[in-house]
Design an enzyme around this catalytic site. Structure first.
Site, mmCIF file in Angstrom:
data_model
loop_
_atom_site.group_PDB
_atom_site.id
_atom_site.type_symbol
_atom_site.label_atom_id
_atom_site.label_comp_id
_atom_site.label_asym_id
_atom_site.label_seq_id
_atom_site.Cartn_x
_atom_site.Cartn_y
_atom_site.Cartn_z
ATOM 1 N N ASP A 1 0.807 -1.205 0.121
ATOM 2 C CA ASP A 1 0.191 -0.144 -0.073
ATOM 3 C C ASP A 1 0.701 1.280 0.264
ATOM 4 O OD1 ASP A 1 1.095 0.183 2.493
ATOM 5 O OD2 ASP A 1 -0.686 -0.894 3.501
ATOM 6 N N ASP B 1 0.517 -17.814 -5.820
ATOM 7 C CA ASP B 1 0.886 -16.602 -6.481
ATOM 8 C C ASP B 1 -0.216 -15.915 -6.839
ATOM 9 O OD1 ASP B 1 2.307 -14.400 -7.382
ATOM 10 O OD2 ASP B 1 3.144 -15.603 -9.140
ATOM 11 N N GLU C 1 2.574 -10.182 -0.227
ATOM 12 C CA GLU C 1 2.705 -8.718 0.057
ATOM 13 C C GLU C 1 4.345 -8.669 0.726
ATOM 14 O OE1 GLU C 1 0.681 -4.727 1.664
ATOM 15 O OE2 GLU C 1 0.145 -6.615 2.457
ATOM 16 N N HIS D 1 1.456 -8.368 -4.567
ATOM 17 C CA HIS D 1 0.407 -7.678 -3.924
ATOM 18 C C HIS D 1 1.042 -6.137 -3.777
ATOM 19 C CE1 HIS D 1 -3.107 -6.360 -1.963
ATOM 20 N NE2 HIS D 1 -2.374 -5.654 -0.930
#
Length: 627
Positions: free
Chosen positions: A173, A569, A578, A520
């Site tokens: 993020d 994956d 992540e 991610h």
């Protein structure tokens, strides 16, 4: 003047008559007889001399007389001279001639030995930090799909000129979590202090320094670094709410360069854990940059300022308590481990024994439960600094031996550290292991690799400490454990991460032939199409796409497999794919400790540069004698 003949008779040699001829002949015959008699006598004497000599000298051996050559200062026999000349000729052909030939041949430099797998992985792991940078990026950043971002972070803060621009995004993020970011910077600094020679050998020394400085310069913005007393620290930029339907850093799937939603700044008016970790990060970095005296002193001052904030008795509430934007992600379980950790680093940075007294105060291990031997407290992480802090203080004991009044507590830290290392060994069954050989330090919960990497670093560093002290091992109860056994543990865990696992998958992006392609990560999963931007929800199609990421985020260590060694994956499952700053920092430290590049050793002395002697100082000289 000779006209007269004084002797009488004629002066002519041949007289005119024959009267004297017969007389001369008779006289000549007499002289010839006399000469023959004399020659016979001389021959007899010669024979007699030789006979007498033979009586005295013995029989003649027939030896030839040696012939000599006179060089002026020395004389040498012909035979010795001949042997000498031939010896020189033979030596020339046997020794000198091959050397001349070898020297005349073109030189081919032997190629250096290829780097080992740990070095190859380390080069990549460091690039992850370049990909996570926020702020105005230098041209040398090396990640072509990244650009300037977060330039308006903290723009509304009145006490921070220019806002909170810089630092690192934590994971996939776009939030900047200061607590794990500080831990990551401390770990990078620690690894550089211990293994500078290795970073230099693989030409990554300046790169790591730049990464550390990028994070530390950002932390200097998060509090009033020019003051000696502060009452707040900015603890986070950006936020996310569970199941949110309004734009935030989790609801939106956007490249950090395209963010256009609100990114509020979180403020901690109490936070001994955050402040303690920030103090550790700046103190450790001050040792890294001790060649820059002004900058190093600036970091020491900042570290002391935030540590004083951490120790303020009225500000001892964990930084995350009651904050929904932090608690769910990086909730702190306590702060006494940060007291030990921060005080240890400040002691090394300043030499101030007040910090060592605090780190060895009996209240610190009591309140942190350091001696309870709780398995979870043996696991190093962004939340638990106890095993790292005790190993760091054990270093002081085995290399400097400060003695009283620190010895008893340092010895206890040393013993507990040994037991922590015992707990990592499968034979003692403290933690579960997967069938594929991965230790489960977080009880089989997701994202296990970050804990494994940090533990592997501590184990490898413990081995290097003992090796540097010529200690062959330690005891786990009645069992003597060799250093090779613990090193094998560290290597086995890193090798698992790099691909020696049942899935035959490297969990380090870009390393090996098979690695995660659906990480991610917002920036890596969205194409960089020049001026084309995707909105908050417009990026969802890239989040949900089954296609590989358009950009490989090289060097990112993903969350990893579950307890059955299985891995998926899948971009939408952050537990698998992540990466995090704290995990990658542990991996970098483990890799540099294990690589053979630069030699298998540590830098024993740099960390002690500011530490004064522990023996009493010499008394002053007596005053001059006065009559």
């Amino acid at each position: 003047m000779h006209s007269g003949n004084h002797w009488g008779g004629t002066l002519e040699i041949n007289g005119g008559g024959d009267s004297g001829t017969e007389d001369e002949r008779s006289r000549n015959m007499e002289w010839e007889k006399l000469q023959q008699q004399q020659q016979q006598q001389q021959q007899q004497h010669r024979l007699l001399d030789e006979t007498q000599q033979s009586w005295l000298l013995g029989p003649n051996q027939g030896k030839k007389k040696k012939k000599y050559v006179d060089f002026g200062c020395i004389m040498c026999s012909h035979k010795a001279l001949k042997y000498t000349i031939w010896s020189l000729v033979i030596a020339f052909f046997v020794i000198a001639l091959p050397i001349i030939i070898a020297k005349s041949l073109p030189k081919h430099k032997s190629s250096p030995s290829p780097p080992d797998n740990y070095t190859l992985a380390l080069h990549k792991a460091l690039l992850f930090f370049n990909a996570q940078k926020s702020g105005k990026l230098p041209k040398s950043n090396g990640i072509p799909w990244r650009g300037n971002s977060g330039l308006e972070d903290g723009k509304d803060l009145t006490d921070v000129k220019g806002g909170l621009v810089g630092g690192y995004y934590d994971a996939g993020d776009n939030i900047k979590f200061h607590f794990p970011m500080a831990y990551a910077m401390t770990m990078l600094s620690w690894s550089l202090i211990e293994y500078r020679h290795k970073y230099e050998a693989i030409d990554e020394y300046n790169h790591v320094r730049d990464l550390i400085k990028w994070g530390i310069d950002y932390f200097l913005l998060t509090f009033n670094s020019s003051a000696t007393h502060i009452d707040k620290i900015y603890s986070q930029v950006g936020y996310a709410v569970v199941n949110s339907s309004t734009p935030d850093d989790h609801y939106c799937w956007m490249r950090p360069e395209d963010m256009n939603y609100e990114r509020p700044v979180q403020t901690a008016t109490s936070g001994p854990d955050l402040a303690g970790e920030m103090a550790a990060a700046m103190a450790a970095a001050s040792i890294v940059f001790q060649d820059d005296d002004a900058y190093s002193k600036k970091l020491v001052k900042g570290a002391e300022t935030v540590f004083a904030f951490a120790r303020d008795f009225g500000k001892r509430t964990p930084y995350s308590r009651g904050n929904p934007y932090i608690e769910r992600f990086y909730n702190s379980s306590g702060y006494f481990d940060e007291y030990m950790w921060g005080a240890a680093w400040l002691f090394y940075a300043t030499g101030n024994k007040t910090y060592l007294s605090l780190a060895t105060n009996s209240g610190i291990p009591k309140n942190s439960k350091a001696f309870y031997m709780i398995p979870d407290l043996s696991v190093p992480s962004w939340d638990n600094k106890l095993p790292s802090a005790m190993l760091l203080l054990m270093r002081l004991r085995i290399f400097l031996g400060p003695g009283y009044p620190y010895e008893d507590m340092l010895k206890s830290y040393h013993n507990v550290t040994g037991l922590t290392m015992c707990s990592y060994l499968q034979q003692f069954k403290v933690f579960n292991w997967t069938k594929g050989g991965l230790i489960q330090l977080n009880h089989g919960n997701p994202q296990s690799l970050q804990y494994v990497a940090n533990a592997a670093f501590l184990a490898s560093l413990y081995v290097d400490y003992l090796n540097a002290s010529s200690i062959p091992g330690w005891y786990c109860g009645p069992n003597f454990i060799t250093l090779e056994t613990l090193r094998s543990f560290a290597e086995s865990q890193i090798k698992y991460i790099l691909g020696e696992n049942p899935m035959k998958t490297s969990y380090l992006v870009g390393y090996g032939s098979k690695f995660p392609r659906h990480v991610h990560h917002r920036g890596a999963s969205i194409p960089n199409n020049g001026n084309e931007k995707y909105s908050c929800t417009g990026g969802w199609k890239w989040r949900d796409s089954r296609n590989p990421n358009p950009h490989n985020i090289t060097g990112a260590m993903v969350g990893g497999p579950i307890r059955t060694d299985n891995f998926q994956d899948v971009r939408t499952n952050f537990n698998y794919t992540e990466p995090t700053l704290a995990g990658n920092a542990g991996l970098v430290a483990a890799l540099v400790s294990l690589t053979a590049s630069g030699g298998m050793k540590i830098d024993k002395n740099t960390i002690f540069s500011a530490v004064p002697p522990f023996y009493p100082p010499s008394p002053p000289p007596p005053a001059p004698w006065k009559p």
